[in-house]
Scaffold this motif. Structure first.
Motif, PDB file in Angstrom:
ATOM      1  N   UNK A  31       0.802  -1.220   0.000  1.00  0.00           N
ATOM      2  CA  UNK A  31       0.000   0.000   0.000  1.00  0.00           C
ATOM      3  C   UNK A  31       0.838   1.274   0.000  1.00  0.00           C
ATOM      4  N   UNK A  32       2.028   1.244   0.564  1.00  0.00           N
ATOM      5  CA  UNK A  32       2.778   2.476   0.790  1.00  0.00           C
ATOM      6  C   UNK A  32       4.194   2.379   0.249  1.00  0.00           C
ATOM      7  N   UNK A  37      12.570   4.607  -1.071  1.00  0.00           N
ATOM      8  CA  UNK A  37      11.940   5.154  -2.270  1.00  0.00           C
ATOM      9  C   UNK A  37      11.624   6.635  -2.092  1.00  0.00           C
ATOM     10  N   UNK A  38      11.144   7.000  -0.919  1.00  0.00           N
ATOM     11  CA  UNK A  38      10.836   8.401  -0.649  1.00  0.00           C
ATOM     12  C   UNK A  38      12.109   9.236  -0.636  1.00  0.00           C
ATOM     13  N   UNK A  61       6.255  16.032   3.037  1.00  0.00           N
ATOM     14  CA  UNK A  61       4.976  16.285   3.705  1.00  0.00           C
ATOM     15  C   UNK A  61       3.956  15.201   3.361  1.00  0.00           C
ATOM     16  N   UNK A  62       3.890  14.832   2.099  1.00  0.00           N
ATOM     17  CA  UNK A  62       2.962  13.778   1.685  1.00  0.00           C
ATOM     18  C   UNK A  62       3.309  12.451   2.347  1.00  0.00           C
ATOM     19  N   UNK A  63       4.581  12.141   2.432  1.00  0.00           N
ATOM     20  CA  UNK A  63       5.005  10.881   3.045  1.00  0.00           C
ATOM     21  C   UNK A  63       4.695  10.867   4.537  1.00  0.00           C
ATOM     22  N   UNK A  64       4.977  11.945   5.219  1.00  0.00           N
ATOM     23  CA  UNK A  64       4.745  12.007   6.666  1.00  0.00           C
ATOM     24  C   UNK A  64       3.274  11.978   7.033  1.00  0.00           C
TER      25      UNK A  64
END
Length: 70
Positions: A31-32, A37-38, A61-64
């Motif tokens: 799912x993540x 990768x980030x 910000x999107x990852x956190x």
């Protein structure tokens, strides 16, 4: 109808609400995004264009905050 009665129709306490839909199991392998990768996306974003720092911050910000990979 009074304002109070109208407000109750949209309240979470209204007894005749339908239950939320059932969550279907995912068919995806995962799912993540993984941390590596980030990090590679952030590194690439910093080197592309004139707004690299801003783009890297948006990705972080999107990852956190739980943005999915899809």
């Amino acid at each position: 109808m009074s304002a109070k009665a109208t407000q109750l129709l949209f309240s979470a306490k209204f007894p005749f609400r339908s239950p939320p839909p059932v969550k279907r199991p995912s068919q995806r392998e995962r799912e993540y995004l993984h941390l590596k990768e980030v990090e590679s996306m952030i590194h690439a974003a910093r080197q592309v264009g004139r707004h690299g720092t801003r783009d890297a911050a948006i990705i972080l910000l999107m990852f956190r905050h739980g943005q999915c990979r899809s």
